[in-house]
Design an enzyme around this catalytic site. Structure first.
Site, PDB file in Angstrom:
ATOM      1  N   ASP A  77      -1.833   6.320   6.663  1.00 43.61           N
ATOM      2  CA  ASP A  77      -2.916   5.517   6.089  1.00 43.61           C
ATOM      3  C   ASP A  77      -3.199   4.419   7.099  1.00 43.61           C
ATOM      4  OD1 ASP A  77      -4.515   3.691   4.792  1.00 43.61           O
ATOM      5  OD2 ASP A  77      -3.255   3.500   3.011  1.00 43.61           O
ATOM      6  N   LYS A  94     -12.899  -2.115   6.660  1.00 46.08           N
ATOM      7  CA  LYS A  94     -12.164  -3.075   7.488  1.00 46.08           C
ATOM      8  C   LYS A  94     -12.826  -3.185   8.867  1.00 46.08           C
ATOM      9  CE  LYS A  94      -8.943  -2.603   4.226  1.00 46.08           C
ATOM     10  NZ  LYS A  94      -8.624  -3.582   3.185  1.00 46.08           N
ATOM     11  N   TRP A 146       0.813  -1.214   0.000  1.00 47.93           N
ATOM     12  CA  TRP A 146       0.000   0.000   0.000  1.00 47.93           C
ATOM     13  C   TRP A 146       0.847   1.264   0.000  1.00 47.93           C
ATOM     14  CZ3 TRP A 146      -4.614   0.701  -1.658  1.00 47.93           C
ATOM     15  CH2 TRP A 146      -5.476  -0.405  -1.718  1.00 47.93           C
TER      16      TRP A 146
END
Length: 369
Positions: free
Chosen positions: A176, A200, A102
């Site tokens: 993030d 999530k 990511w």
């Protein structure tokens, strides 16, 4: 009631069953309004009450300081990798710490709008370790420093956020936190901006949470679309464009579930953090206790949320997954970029789910070891 399967999906992921029941009960008529939340005007009093309660509960849960604005946005974590440099880079320099898949994407996206330098890269460890902050090469004039505080694919997590000031940097830290937000507290004294997709730990996909320090507002590049300008969104209280109303509603129910959650004599965020610690410890102990399975992540930075693992004999992968499905253990296949297996054990995963997985790991090894 029949036991639902245990869903180990990395996202969209499992939601608390209690929340799903309430959503179902209110689907056609929210609290006597005669409307589903999906049918409400985002400016009507019914939805405004949902929004205000969700924001207040979120601020309370994470102890978000008053000088941070909470934005409910769209686009997901991937879009925020573009929206952040559009707002904060000022067309200048951005330092990125690459700790996995990511953060690599974050660096690539930011290069569209800024001069990006890789301050540190965990590639030499195959992203199984996080470079020590003392080794980071930070530029004194960087507009911000970006880290992914939990790498969903690679399974690494910053258990303590870096203190950039101690490293000689005055740049704000951008995190993030998509795959671990609301699983533990955040040290806001070390953060300038945090963002995360909801799918999530928070709610359905389509909603993104952004926490931005007020002094970082008003710096957007001229090319930044109005709907992505943090100052514009903040001034409109996330209502500049039609927000993801249903996602905010479900997230609000999750926040209320979290506030009253109890475990090990604790309540709220402290309780869910303790259960997350216990779940992860149980699964890692099972993986470490045998040479039939392997987790490759350095112990000091193992994620509590996303636990990748491998069978030493990968010819058994399909048999492992088939057997897991038969036991109601779903979505254990690893990301296609790294292979193997992955168990995502977010907030909604009960301890019993991890216990069931550990039992299956042992049983499968007895049959095939």
């Amino acid at each position: 009631m029949t036991q639902r399967p245990f869903n180990f999906s990395a996202g969209p992921a499992a939601l608390p069953e209690e929340v799903l029941h309430q959503v179902a009960a209110e689907m056609l008529d929210w609290q006597g309004s005669g409307m589903s939340v999906m049918e409400m005007s985002h400016r009507g009093r019914e939805f405004i009450s949902i929004y205000e309660a969700a924001e207040a509960d979120l601020r309370e849960l994470l102890q978000v300081p008053s000088n941070f604005r909470i934005l409910f946005m769209q686009g997901g974590g991937l879009a925020e990798n573009a929206i952040v440099p559009l707002n904060l880079s000022r067309g200048g320099k951005v330092d990125v710490v690459v700790t996995g898949s990511w953060s690599k994407k974050s660096a690539a996206e930011a290069r569209r709008y800024a001069d990006v330098a890789i301050a540190a890269d965990g590639a030499s460890s195959r992203y199984c370790d996080i470079p020590a902050p003392g080794s980071w090469q930070l530029r004194p004039d960087a507009a911000y420093v970006h880290v992914c505080s939990n790498e969903t694919i690679d399974g690494t997590e910053f258990h303590e956020l870096p203190d950039l000031k101690s490293l000689g940097s005055e740049a704000p830290l951008v995190i993030d936190c998509s795959s671990h937000q609301l699983s533990r507290p955040i040290d806001w004294s070390r953060v300038g901006l945090a963002f995360g997709g909801a799918q999530k730990n928070v709610g359905p996909s389509g909603l993104t949470l952004v926490f931005v320090r007020e002094d970082l507002l008003g710096q957007a590049l001229p090319i930044c679309p109005s709907a992505f300008n943090y100052q514009t969104v903040a001034e409109a209280q996330s209502m500049f464009n039609t927000p993801p109303t249903f996602g905010i509603y479900v997230a609000g129910l999750v926040f209320k579930w979290l506030k009253k959650f109890e475990y090990a004599g604790k309540q709220g965020l402290a309780a869910i953090e303790q259960r997350n610690i216990d779940k992860a410890a149980l699964l890692y102990a099972a993986l470490d206790g045998t040479d039939f399975y392997e987790n490759r992540v350095a112990a000091h930075c193992r994620s509590r949320m996303n636990i990748p693992f491998y069978l030493r004999d990968e010819s058994l992968n399909e048999a492992f997954l088939a057997g897991a499905r038969e036991r109601g253990l779903l979505q254990l296949k690893g990301h296609k970029s790294v292979g193997g297996m992955r168990a995502s054990i977010y907030n909604a995963m009960p301890l019993e789910g991890v216990q069931a997985l550990v039992t299956y790991l042992k049983d499968f090894e007895k049959r095939h070891g």
